[in-house]
Design a protein around this motif. Structure first.
Motif, mmCIF file in Angstrom:
data_model
loop_
_atom_site.group_PDB
_atom_site.id
_atom_site.type_symbol
_atom_site.label_atom_id
_atom_site.label_comp_id
_atom_site.label_asym_id
_atom_site.label_seq_id
_atom_site.Cartn_x
_atom_site.Cartn_y
_atom_site.Cartn_z
ATOM 1 N N THR A 167 0.908 -1.142 -0.057
ATOM 2 C CA THR A 167 0.033 0.154 -0.099
ATOM 3 C C THR A 167 0.961 1.257 -0.017
ATOM 4 O O THR A 167 0.580 2.108 -0.674
ATOM 5 C CB THR A 167 -0.776 -0.026 1.281
ATOM 6 O OG1 THR A 167 -1.801 -1.103 1.356
ATOM 7 C CG2 THR A 167 -1.657 1.329 1.274
ATOM 8 N N PHE A 168 2.138 1.154 0.753
ATOM 9 C CA PHE A 168 2.671 2.315 0.839
ATOM 10 C C PHE A 168 3.950 2.448 -0.063
ATOM 11 O O PHE A 168 4.613 3.347 -0.336
ATOM 12 C CB PHE A 168 3.455 2.561 2.326
ATOM 13 C CG PHE A 168 2.462 2.479 3.457
ATOM 14 C CD1 PHE A 168 1.766 3.655 3.652
ATOM 15 C CD2 PHE A 168 2.015 1.388 4.034
ATOM 16 C CE1 PHE A 168 0.867 3.654 4.755
ATOM 17 C CE2 PHE A 168 1.186 1.604 4.816
ATOM 18 C CZ PHE A 168 0.520 2.532 5.453
ATOM 19 N N ALA A 169 3.984 1.261 -0.974
ATOM 20 C CA ALA A 169 5.154 1.230 -1.848
ATOM 21 C C ALA A 169 4.834 2.476 -3.096
ATOM 22 O O ALA A 169 5.951 2.773 -3.641
ATOM 23 C CB ALA A 169 5.227 0.204 -2.658
ATOM 24 N N GLN A 221 -10.405 14.895 8.249
ATOM 25 C CA GLN A 221 -10.096 13.957 9.155
ATOM 26 C C GLN A 221 -10.706 12.250 8.909
ATOM 27 O O GLN A 221 -9.866 11.424 8.848
ATOM 28 C CB GLN A 221 -9.976 14.454 10.493
ATOM 29 C CG GLN A 221 -9.466 13.170 11.515
ATOM 30 C CD GLN A 221 -8.043 12.886 11.258
ATOM 31 O OE1 GLN A 221 -7.311 13.500 10.432
ATOM 32 N NE2 GLN A 221 -7.537 11.897 12.129
ATOM 33 N N THR A 222 -12.005 12.378 8.874
ATOM 34 C CA THR A 222 -12.658 11.141 8.893
ATOM 35 C C THR A 222 -12.396 10.499 7.347
ATOM 36 O O THR A 222 -12.452 9.362 7.238
ATOM 37 C CB THR A 222 -14.073 11.402 9.363
ATOM 38 O OG1 THR A 222 -14.738 12.183 8.132
ATOM 39 C CG2 THR A 222 -14.195 11.741 10.791
ATOM 40 N N ALA A 223 -12.405 11.280 6.468
ATOM 41 C CA ALA A 223 -12.147 10.925 5.187
ATOM 42 C C ALA A 223 -10.834 10.402 5.257
ATOM 43 O O ALA A 223 -10.441 9.373 4.205
ATOM 44 C CB ALA A 223 -12.257 12.102 4.173
ATOM 45 N N ARG A 224 -9.945 10.890 5.861
ATOM 46 C CA ARG A 224 -8.648 10.388 5.847
ATOM 47 C C ARG A 224 -8.596 8.801 6.603
ATOM 48 O O ARG A 224 -7.766 8.217 6.081
ATOM 49 C CB ARG A 224 -7.427 11.559 6.720
ATOM 50 C CG ARG A 224 -6.242 10.956 6.783
ATOM 51 C CD ARG A 224 -5.502 11.793 7.817
ATOM 52 N NE ARG A 224 -4.082 11.691 7.942
ATOM 53 C CZ ARG A 224 -3.382 11.805 9.160
ATOM 54 N NH1 ARG A 224 -4.018 12.656 9.872
ATOM 55 N NH2 ARG A 224 -2.158 11.437 9.111
ATOM 56 N N LEU A 225 -9.206 8.885 7.452
ATOM 57 C CA LEU A 225 -9.147 7.585 8.380
ATOM 58 C C LEU A 225 -10.093 6.556 7.590
ATOM 59 O O LEU A 225 -9.456 5.335 7.525
ATOM 60 C CB LEU A 225 -9.917 7.798 9.633
ATOM 61 C CG LEU A 225 -9.081 8.447 10.634
ATOM 62 C CD1 LEU A 225 -10.169 8.721 11.707
ATOM 63 C CD2 LEU A 225 -7.971 7.820 11.279
ATOM 64 N N SER A 226 -10.875 6.961 6.928
ATOM 65 C CA SER A 226 -11.710 6.103 5.755
ATOM 66 C C SER A 226 -10.902 5.553 4.746
ATOM 67 O O SER A 226 -10.682 4.246 4.488
ATOM 68 C CB SER A 226 -12.809 6.607 5.193
ATOM 69 O OG SER A 226 -13.351 5.926 4.247
ATOM 70 N N SER A 227 -9.964 6.427 4.189
ATOM 71 C CA SER A 227 -9.085 5.919 3.082
ATOM 72 C C SER A 227 -8.070 5.061 3.568
ATOM 73 O O SER A 227 -7.707 3.971 2.853
ATOM 74 C CB SER A 227 -8.252 7.241 2.399
ATOM 75 O OG SER A 227 -7.377 6.905 1.404
ATOM 76 N N ALA A 282 0.647 7.841 9.233
ATOM 77 C CA ALA A 282 -0.040 8.334 10.523
ATOM 78 C C ALA A 282 -1.624 7.969 10.297
ATOM 79 O O ALA A 282 -2.155 7.647 11.621
ATOM 80 C CB ALA A 282 0.179 9.652 10.690
ATOM 81 N N GLY A 283 -1.995 8.147 9.190
ATOM 82 C CA GLY A 283 -3.364 7.999 9.094
ATOM 83 C C GLY A 283 -3.886 6.352 9.206
ATOM 84 O O GLY A 283 -4.858 6.064 9.928
ATOM 85 N N SER A 284 -2.828 5.634 8.706
ATOM 86 C CA SER A 284 -3.333 4.234 9.028
ATOM 87 C C SER A 284 -3.019 3.700 10.314
ATOM 88 O O SER A 284 -3.655 2.952 10.780
ATOM 89 C CB SER A 284 -2.270 3.369 8.016
ATOM 90 O OG SER A 284 -2.355 3.545 6.612
ATOM 91 N N LEU A 285 -2.030 4.408 11.231
ATOM 92 C CA LEU A 285 -1.951 3.944 12.590
ATOM 93 C C LEU A 285 -2.937 4.467 13.355
ATOM 94 O O LEU A 285 -3.556 3.788 14.256
ATOM 95 C CB LEU A 285 -0.727 4.710 13.015
ATOM 96 C CG LEU A 285 0.804 4.045 12.522
ATOM 97 C CD1 LEU A 285 1.866 4.921 13.085
ATOM 98 C CD2 LEU A 285 0.847 2.762 12.897
ATOM 99 N N ALA A 286 -3.700 5.531 13.070
ATOM 100 C CA ALA A 286 -4.825 6.191 13.771
ATOM 101 C C ALA A 286 -6.035 5.354 13.363
ATOM 102 O O ALA A 286 -6.849 5.014 14.182
ATOM 103 C CB ALA A 286 -5.170 7.538 13.243
#
Length: 472
Positions: free
Chosen positions: A102-104, A401-407, A251-255
């Motif tokens: 995902t992060f590549a 922020q919620t959209a970031r977490l959703s992604s 950071a979003g993935s960790l959250a």
């Protein structure tokens, strides 16, 4: 002194800047002018080759599901447990690789990583060809090479992460749906094409009617994909692009991992996508063990397995799951999917004593269709859940922020759900080894689907739940 009103200077949108290495600067699909002028054509071109590369990833990911059925004819003598390990190991590795993949894209660029991830598929395909050509290949080496097929499973995550940056929000869902469905079809095509290719190769080699594995021809199951992989890598290098603004969100993935609802949805996705990829991998083996005369059909000189119909139906059903969820809400469709999956599995158990292959096939196709619809509807639930029910939403976090977490949750859920592809073959193998029957495992799946139905209803459909009536 002039009294004319002052007008604000016109801010012209930034033009795309094409740099060396096929990098694009200033990409903004939400800029309507840029999108219509040149963005749409670029996005479609990248999507087309992304689908092709991901299609090959799924095809390689599922290679061992059909190859293991042919190993006895090729001279291999593995017991039931070993056979199911060969089937399930690609899913275990593929699910695990989905997280770093995902992060590549953000680290190397979407075009660059598509080239690398495509070329990585040469390792499991050539490795498979080398292993199956020699019946004395030890099991540990076969298992290692089978695990390398997980490279294909990881491709889904990087492909989806890449395409999401190319499309505006209003077209993102359709583009990602095409990308996912096109990739999933690789599993069906692999199970259709491999027996045909192996049997036709056996005809050429032996001069008679071929059978999968006969005459040491099983190596073609891996070799047949090599030219297509090279085409995918070459086309990606010439036709795809890297975006400078495609940045990962660790950071979003960790959250997102701290959100309880992520784990709830991931549990449901194990039931939907895990069933699709798990049963897709084990379906040829189940047909071979339970209905040997129907394991392959001879069509002229070619051998054909009907096992490909399961992944085909599941792949084609997935987009309809998203459409039904758009109309009726994701939670009702997901609940209905689990109800159909549980009912179909119970009917399968009840009708096994009839020894009817066509009834067995029909019920399994219903199971595949329900899992495909559930894939689409469960994925559709994630944005609504994170916008309404997540801890961030309840604490008043901004929509961005919620959209970031959703992604971030979309990628994590796809990785966790893929572990179902490992669990299902392992449970079926343990059931067969321990009791001599697959029925206990099927009863276990019924119980799991019933539990998932209850969880999805209680969390997202029950009156008073955080997202009831919100379209989740």
């Amino acid at each position: 002194m002039s009294t004319e009103p002052q007008t604000a200077p016109t801010v012209r949108p930034l033009s795309l800047d094409f740099r060396a290495g096929r990098w694009i600067e200033h990409w903004n699909p939400e800029d309507a002018g840029q999108w219509e002028r040149e963005g749409r054509a670029i996005a479609r071109r990248n999507l087309s080759w992304s689908i092709f590369a991901e299609f090959l990833g799924f095809a390689v990911w599922q290679l061992w599901s059909i190859v293991v059925v042919s190993l006895p004819a090729a001279g291999f003598k593995f017991d039931t447990a070993q056979t199911f390990w060969l089937i399930s190991m690609p899913s275990l590795v593929g699910a695990t690789l989905r997280i770093p993949y995902t992060f590549a894209v953000s680290r190397f660029g979407g075009r660059n990583w598509t080239i690398v991830s495509a070329l990585l598929l040469l390792i499991p395909t050539l490795g498979l060809a080398a292993c199956v050509a020699n019946p004395s290949t030890p099991f540990w080496l076969m298992l290692f090479v089978a695990g390398l097929s997980g490279f294909g499973g990881g491709n889904f995550a990087s492909s989806m992460a890449n395409i999401t940056f190319f499309y505006p929000a209003k077209e993102k869902g359709w583009a990602l749906g095409l990308n996912a469905a096109g990739g999933n079809l690789g599993a069906a095509v692999s199970q259709l094409a491999v027996p045909i290719a192996v049997s036709l190769t056996a005809v050429v080699v032996t001069g008679g009617v071929g059978a999968p594995g006969a005459g040491g021809t099983l190596a073609i199951a891996g070799l047949m994909w090599v030219p297509l992989i090279l085409v995918a890598a070459f086309a990606a290098s010439r036709r795809m692009n890297n975006l400078t603004n495609a940045k990962g969100d660790l950071a979003g993935s960790l959250a997102a991992l701290k959100e309880p609802h992520l784990w709830v949805v991931a549990f449901l996705y194990i039931g939907t996508f895990g069933s699709f990829i798990g049963f897709g991998g084990v379906f040829p083996k189940l047909i071979h063990d339970m209905f040997p005369p129907y394991s392959t059909f001879t069509v002229g000189p070619a051998a054909l397995s009907l096992a490909f119909l399961g992944p085909l139906v599941g792949s084609l059903a997935r987009p309809y799951g998203g459409r039904l969820a758009d109309r009726f809400g994701g939670a009702p469709i997901t609940v209905a999917s689990f109800a159909v999956m549980a009912t179909a599995t119970l009917a399968l158990i009840a009708t096994l004593p009839l020894k009817s292959f066509w009834l067995f096939l029909g019920l399994f196709l219903v199971l595949f269709a329900a899992s495909g619809i559930g894939n689409g509807s469960t994925y559709r639930m994630i944005p609504v859940i994170f916008a309404r029910a997540s801890r961030a939403a309840r604490s008043g976090a901004a929509q961005s922020q919620t959209a970031r977490l959703s992604s971030a949750a979309l990628g994590l859920v796809s990785a966790i759900g893929a572990y179902g592809g490992f669990a299902i073959p392992q449970l079926l193998g343990a059931s067969s080894s321990g009791t001599g029957s697959y029925v206990p495992a099927f009863f276990g799946f019924v119980g799991a689907y019933a539990l998932m139905l209850i969880v999805s209803w209680a969390c997202y459909l029950r009156r008073g739940s955080a997202v009831a009536g919100a379209g989740a």
